[in-house]
Write a protein that holds these residues in place. Sequence first.
Motif, PDB file in Angstrom:
ATOM      1  N   VAL A   1       0.834  -1.202   0.000  1.00  7.57           N
ATOM      2  CA  VAL A   1       0.000   0.000   0.000  1.00  7.57           C
ATOM      3  C   VAL A   1       0.869   1.253   0.000  1.00  7.57           C
ATOM      4  CG1 VAL A   1      -1.680   1.333   1.340  1.00  7.57           C
ATOM      5  CG2 VAL A   1      -1.953  -1.150   1.100  1.00  7.57           C
ATOM      6  N   ARG A   2       1.934   1.237   0.783  1.00  8.03           N
ATOM      7  CA  ARG A   2       2.822   2.410   0.839  1.00  8.03           C
ATOM      8  C   ARG A   2       3.533   2.638  -0.484  1.00  8.03           C
ATOM      9  NH1 ARG A   2       5.792   1.621   6.753  1.00  8.03           N
ATOM     10  NH2 ARG A   2       4.037   2.346   8.039  1.00  8.03           N
ATOM     11  N   SER A   3       3.777   1.587  -1.236  1.00  8.23           N
ATOM     12  CA  SER A   3       4.482   1.729  -2.510  1.00  8.23           C
ATOM     13  C   SER A   3       3.581   2.265  -3.612  1.00  8.23           C
ATOM     14  CB  SER A   3       5.072   0.384  -2.938  1.00  8.23           C
ATOM     15  OG  SER A   3       4.040  -0.537  -3.263  1.00  8.23           O
ATOM     16  N   SER A   4       2.288   2.262  -3.395  1.00  9.20           N
ATOM     17  CA  SER A   4       1.343   2.779  -4.401  1.00  9.20           C
ATOM     18  C   SER A   4       0.241   3.570  -3.692  1.00  9.20           C
ATOM     19  CB  SER A   4       0.744   1.629  -5.212  1.00  9.20           C
ATOM     20  OG  SER A   4       0.280   0.590  -4.356  1.00  9.20           O
TER      21      SER A   4
ATOM     22  N   GLY B   1      -1.204   6.512  -4.265  1.00 15.38           N
ATOM     23  CA  GLY B   1      -2.239   7.114  -5.092  1.00 15.38           C
ATOM     24  C   GLY B   1      -3.336   6.135  -5.451  1.00 15.38           C
ATOM     25  N   THR B   2      -2.942   4.928  -5.800  1.00 17.55           N
ATOM     26  CA  THR B   2      -3.912   3.891  -6.162  1.00 17.55           C
ATOM     27  C   THR B   2      -4.875   3.626  -5.008  1.00 17.55           C
ATOM     28  OG1 THR B   2      -2.408   2.800  -7.707  1.00 17.55           O
ATOM     29  CG2 THR B   2      -4.161   1.457  -6.762  1.00 17.55           C
ATOM     30  N   HIS B   3      -4.335   3.522  -3.803  1.00 19.13           N
ATOM     31  CA  HIS B   3      -5.173   3.123  -2.677  1.00 19.13           C
ATOM     32  C   HIS B   3      -5.979   4.280  -2.106  1.00 19.13           C
ATOM     33  CE1 HIS B   3      -2.267  -0.217  -3.050  1.00 19.13           C
ATOM     34  NE2 HIS B   3      -3.315  -0.927  -2.718  1.00 19.13           N
ATOM     35  N   ILE B   4      -5.498   5.506  -2.246  1.00 18.77           N
ATOM     36  CA  ILE B   4      -6.323   6.661  -1.886  1.00 18.77           C
ATOM     37  C   ILE B   4      -7.507   6.754  -2.845  1.00 18.77           C
ATOM     38  CG2 ILE B   4      -6.397   9.187  -1.811  1.00 18.77           C
ATOM     39  CD1 ILE B   4      -3.483   9.104  -0.837  1.00 18.77           C
ATOM     40  N   TRP B   5      -7.237   6.541  -4.136  1.00 23.01           N
ATOM     41  CA  TRP B   5      -8.298   6.556  -5.148  1.00 23.01           C
ATOM     42  C   TRP B   5      -9.338   5.477  -4.833  1.00 23.01           C
ATOM     43  CZ3 TRP B   5      -6.942   6.362 -11.107  1.00 23.01           C
ATOM     44  CH2 TRP B   5      -8.067   6.737 -11.853  1.00 23.01           C
ATOM     45  N   LEU B   6      -8.871   4.281  -4.510  1.00 19.94           N
ATOM     46  CA  LEU B   6      -9.781   3.188  -4.167  1.00 19.94           C
ATOM     47  C   LEU B   6     -10.620   3.527  -2.939  1.00 19.94           C
ATOM     48  CD1 LEU B   6      -8.006  -0.278  -4.603  1.00 19.94           C
ATOM     49  CD2 LEU B   6     -10.192   0.463  -5.576  1.00 19.94           C
ATOM     50  N   LEU B   7      -9.991   4.150  -1.953  1.00 22.82           N
ATOM     51  CA  LEU B   7     -10.710   4.517  -0.736  1.00 22.82           C
ATOM     52  C   LEU B   7     -11.840   5.493  -1.040  1.00 22.82           C
ATOM     53  CD1 LEU B   7     -10.976   4.451   2.355  1.00 22.82           C
ATOM     54  CD2 LEU B   7      -9.278   6.300   2.448  1.00 22.82           C
ATOM     55  N   VAL B   8     -11.561   6.490  -1.877  1.00 21.74           N
ATOM     56  CA  VAL B   8     -12.595   7.468  -2.238  1.00 21.74           C
ATOM     57  C   VAL B   8     -13.727   6.785  -3.000  1.00 21.74           C
ATOM     58  CG1 VAL B   8     -13.084   9.581  -3.523  1.00 21.74           C
ATOM     59  CG2 VAL B   8     -10.934   9.362  -2.263  1.00 21.74           C
ATOM     60  N   ILE B   9     -13.372   5.890  -3.931  1.00 17.62           N
ATOM     61  CA  ILE B   9     -14.405   5.173  -4.687  1.00 17.62           C
ATOM     62  C   ILE B   9     -15.255   4.313  -3.753  1.00 17.62           C
ATOM     63  CG2 ILE B   9     -14.814   3.414  -6.460  1.00 17.62           C
ATOM     64  CD1 ILE B   9     -12.273   4.408  -7.833  1.00 17.62           C
ATOM     65  N   GLY B  10     -14.613   3.707  -2.754  1.00 15.75           N
ATOM     66  CA  GLY B  10     -15.362   2.926  -1.783  1.00 15.75           C
ATOM     67  C   GLY B  10     -16.372   3.777  -1.035  1.00 15.75           C
ATOM     68  N   VAL B  11     -15.970   4.986  -0.651  1.00 15.52           N
ATOM     69  CA  VAL B  11     -16.877   5.887   0.067  1.00 15.52           C
ATOM     70  C   VAL B  11     -18.035   6.315  -0.826  1.00 15.52           C
ATOM     71  CG1 VAL B  11     -17.071   8.157   1.158  1.00 15.52           C
ATOM     72  CG2 VAL B  11     -15.079   6.710   1.631  1.00 15.52           C
ATOM     73  N   THR B  12     -17.728   6.730  -2.067  1.00 18.63           N
ATOM     74  CA  THR B  12     -18.801   7.171  -2.960  1.00 18.63           C
ATOM     75  C   THR B  12     -19.733   6.011  -3.330  1.00 18.63           C
ATOM     76  OG1 THR B  12     -17.354   6.864  -4.900  1.00 18.63           O
ATOM     77  CG2 THR B  12     -17.449   9.061  -3.912  1.00 18.63           C
TER      78      THR B  12
ATOM     79  N   THR C   1       4.558   7.742  -8.333  1.00 18.46           N
ATOM     80  CA  THR C   1       3.208   8.294  -8.207  1.00 18.46           C
ATOM     81  C   THR C   1       2.962   9.453  -9.165  1.00 18.46           C
ATOM     82  OG1 THR C   1       3.078   7.602  -5.882  1.00 18.46           O
ATOM     83  CG2 THR C   1       1.569   9.342  -6.596  1.00 18.46           C
ATOM     84  N   VAL C   2       3.934  10.347  -9.313  1.00 13.71           N
ATOM     85  CA  VAL C   2       3.722  11.535 -10.154  1.00 13.71           C
ATOM     86  C   VAL C   2       3.530  11.145 -11.615  1.00 13.71           C
ATOM     87  CG1 VAL C   2       4.762  13.660 -11.008  1.00 13.71           C
ATOM     88  CG2 VAL C   2       4.973  13.061  -8.584  1.00 13.71           C
TER      89      VAL C   2
END
Length: 230
Positions: free
Chosen positions: A8-11, A13-24, A91-92
């Motif tokens: 998770v720490r190595s990616s 952006g991917t997991h923040i994006w997934l977290l937001v999608i989970g919330v929505t 990430t960038v």
Amino acid sequence: MARTRDWVRSSPGTHIWLLVIGVTSLVIASASEGMGQFLVHRTSSNIHQLNEHPLPSLLISGFWIERPSSFLLYVVLFELLHANVERWTGTVRWLLTVGGAHIAATLASQELVLLAIEGHQLPRSMTHVVDIGVSYGLAAAAGVLTYRLRPPWRHVYLAAVLIFFGIPLLTGATFTDFGHAIALTMGFAAWPLTPAATEGLLPEEEHGRDRAGPAEEPPPGRDPDSRQER
């Protein structure tokens, strides 16, 4: 747990994006049918929303999926595609690639819808069509990931990707299918952003370097550029 945490720490952006999608997705799943429809239309990057709120609609549409029941499928796809590309490119560069593809594919596909409406090939109600989701970014990540694989797996993977996105495009394509094709092409075009390209290597040379391992350090006192004749 340690491996999961490192992954998770190595990616991030991917997991923040997934977290937001989970919330929505939870928001849509818990909303009434009328409210759910309002939300997916309000957060769409369709012609109407692009005219009214161009920047917010481009950004927000990438954080919603229309069917919350598909969330677990997207988790798998994010881990296979986005996470691997982000870990490889950073990430960038990952964000530049998938974010740029999402924006470009959205604008291009909606321009096609507008032209079809003006040509009386589609009804004017298509200006309010639901256009949300993360598939354009996934298509771009799928394109970039081609360069990470070694032959012959790269060729097998490339053929599968072209078939997956090509068949809908050739058999009654929708505006979404055109958007996927554009995003995939942008993923292929993102080779200059990969680590191997910045070092001046071809894809084959990068994997050859991986197999060769690190170069040996020269013995102390010896000029590393010297050559011995025999």
